[in-house]
Design a protein around this motif. Structure first.
Motif, short mmCIF file in Angstrom:
data_model
loop_
_atom_site.label_atom_id
_atom_site.label_comp_id
_atom_site.label_asym_id
_atom_site.label_seq_id
_atom_site.Cartn_x
_atom_site.Cartn_y
_atom_site.Cartn_z
N UNK A 223 34.80 15.38 4.45
CA UNK A 223 34.99 14.52 5.60
C UNK A 223 35.67 13.18 5.27
N UNK A 224 35.81 12.85 3.76
CA UNK A 224 36.40 11.71 3.37
C UNK A 224 37.90 11.87 3.09
N UNK A 225 38.58 10.67 3.22
CA UNK A 225 39.85 10.25 2.74
C UNK A 225 39.75 9.50 1.66
N UNK A 226 40.70 9.79 0.61
CA UNK A 226 40.33 8.85 -0.54
C UNK A 226 42.06 8.62 -0.87
N UNK B 128 47.44 9.92 -0.41
CA UNK B 128 45.97 10.27 -0.15
C UNK B 128 45.59 11.44 0.00
N UNK B 129 44.38 11.94 -0.09
CA UNK B 129 43.73 13.17 -0.17
C UNK B 129 42.68 13.43 0.88
N UNK B 130 42.72 14.18 2.06
CA UNK B 130 41.81 14.35 2.88
C UNK B 130 40.76 15.67 2.09
N UNK C 274 36.21 20.82 -1.35
CA UNK C 274 37.46 21.18 -1.53
C UNK C 274 38.65 20.21 -0.73
N UNK C 275 39.86 20.42 -0.97
CA UNK C 275 40.84 19.91 -0.43
C UNK C 275 41.31 20.28 0.99
N UNK C 276 41.46 19.59 1.73
CA UNK C 276 41.94 19.86 3.24
C UNK C 276 43.38 19.77 3.01
#
Length: 405
Positions: free
Chosen positions: A228-231, A222-224, A209-211
């Motif tokens: 645990x990843x940030x893209x 950017x999307x966290x 999901x999206x944080x």
């Protein structure tokens, strides 16, 4: 002549109702109250050919403006119904005027769910696609080399992913559920569709999901994610479902339940008011369901038109849907809810395949990918209440026509 029909809404159901009435030689006065600035147009191409600029808005119109005048249909564009006075049988419009009705049809549709501002939903570059203005804004952003994040692995999100990838963007799809198409299709169909997207280079992350979205100068960058990843992202397309537009009905005292509740004749709890399309909750096999599809909007509206023109037949939906992704046409007949078995059958043509759904031994739905023969056969079987011989389905060399003999 019958009294005035007022239609709240200017989409597929609204047009189908009015066009069918006129085709049935019903000459009652009609007023369509349409929220958009355009006359009724086809919705499905918005997220496909229109978004890719392969079609223009004038080609999406069901009829030219002149048709409405020639058929005595008063259309109020950029206007909504804001209140219903059931006792006086009048509606109040957003421009302050009032219109009397003898029959009122609610074809108010649904609204896409948006991300809250607290997670970055208010940043520029975050889109939903519901009308042509949404598609126009998004089309300007579909530039090769950019990175698009698609939130939601249902049909809307996956169609958006296909368009973005076809436009040369890098695409990541995130789906909070264990798999894509969790709510609307079997695991077998999801596996086939996932493979198609991966073959086109889409990064699909399930159970993710999206944080939050973050940005610079008010634009998303950017999307966290919950893995645990940030893209990095240049644009975000939100496809997390829709909400039925039932507030108008609720405020008028009509029965609502995540949509406007109707009977088998599409009548609401007020017999002078009907509801149809995405906003309606209708009876189907001892259940109440909302069918969010063009097919249902048109079929239900035409059934109401037949009633208003003097018919007596109830509306019995035969659900069918479709989704275009890349060069794959997915056609769906029936409703797979509650299935306990599926059979995957390879078609005669390269790349064609179908998924057959059963519940307690009975056929309830078919998904066909580039397999028109399987779709047509399955749809006919469902309409006739027949269950096919599984041995035929499990034999890819067997002719499906024998199932209809």
């Amino acid at each position: 002549m019958a009294g005035r029909l007022v239609v709240a809404g200017g989409g597929q159901a609204a047009f189908a109702l009015v066009a069918k009435l006129r085709a049935l030689k019903d000459e009652r006065p009609v007023t369509i109250v349409a929220a958009e600035a355009s006359y009724p147009y086809q919705r499905p191409p918005l997220s496909k050919k229109y978004l890719l600029r392969e079609m223009t808005l004038d080609r999406l119109l069901y009829r030219p403006e002149s048709w409405y005048g020639e058929h005595d249909v008063d259309v109020r564009l950029s206007t909504t119904v804001t209140a219903i006075d059931r006792a006086a049988k009048t509606v109040t419009l957003s421009d302050g005027s009032k219109v009397d009705y003898d029959v009122l049809a609610l074809a108010t549709g649904s609204t896409p769910r948006r991300l809250p501002a607290g997670v970055g939903g208010d940043l520029d570059g975050v889109f939903v696609v519901r009308d042509f203005t949404d598609a126009d804004r998004l089309a300007e952003e579909l530039k090769p080399g950019r990175h698009a994040l698609i939130i939601g692995g249902g049909y809307i999100g996956l169609e958006a992913a296909a368009v973005a990838r076809s436009s040369g963007l890098d695409v990541t799809v995130i789906e909070m559920a264990d798999r894509i198409l969790q709510r609307v299709a079997s695991a077998a169909t999801a596996n086939l569709v996932r493979d198609i997207h991966k073959a086109h280079g889409v990064d699909i992350r399930e159970g993710t999901g999206l944080v939050r979205l973050t940005g610079e100068n008010g634009h998303v960058t950017a999307a966290e994610l919950t893995d645990g990843s940030t893209i990095p992202v240049d644009l975000v397309i939100v496809g997390i479902g829709v909400t039925a537009n039932d507030v108008l009905a609720h405020d008028a005292g009509l029965e609502v339940a995540n949509g406007i509740v109707v009977d088998q004749f599409s009548r609401t709890s007020d017999p002078a008011i009907y509801a149809m399309g995405d906003c309606a909750v209708l009876p189907w096999k001892d259940m109440r369901i909302r069918l969010e599809s063009v097919q249902n909007a048109v079929d239900q509206a035409e059934a109401v038109a037949a009633l208003l023109a003097g018919g007596e037949a109830p509306y019995h939906p035969n659900p069918w849907f479709w989704s275009d992704q890349y060069d794959v046409k997915l056609q769906i007949a029936g409703f797979g809810l509650g299935h306990d078995k599926t059979i995957v059958r390879k078609g005669q043509r390269e790349g064609s395949v179908s998924v057959w759904y059963f519940m307690q031994g009975k056929l309830i739905a078919v998904d066909a990918l580039n397999d028109a023969k399987a779709y047509v056969t399955g749809k006919k079987l469902l309409e006739q209440g027949l269950t096919p011989d599984r041995a035929v389905l499990e034999n890819p060399q067997a002719d499906l026509k024998t199932l209809l003999a």
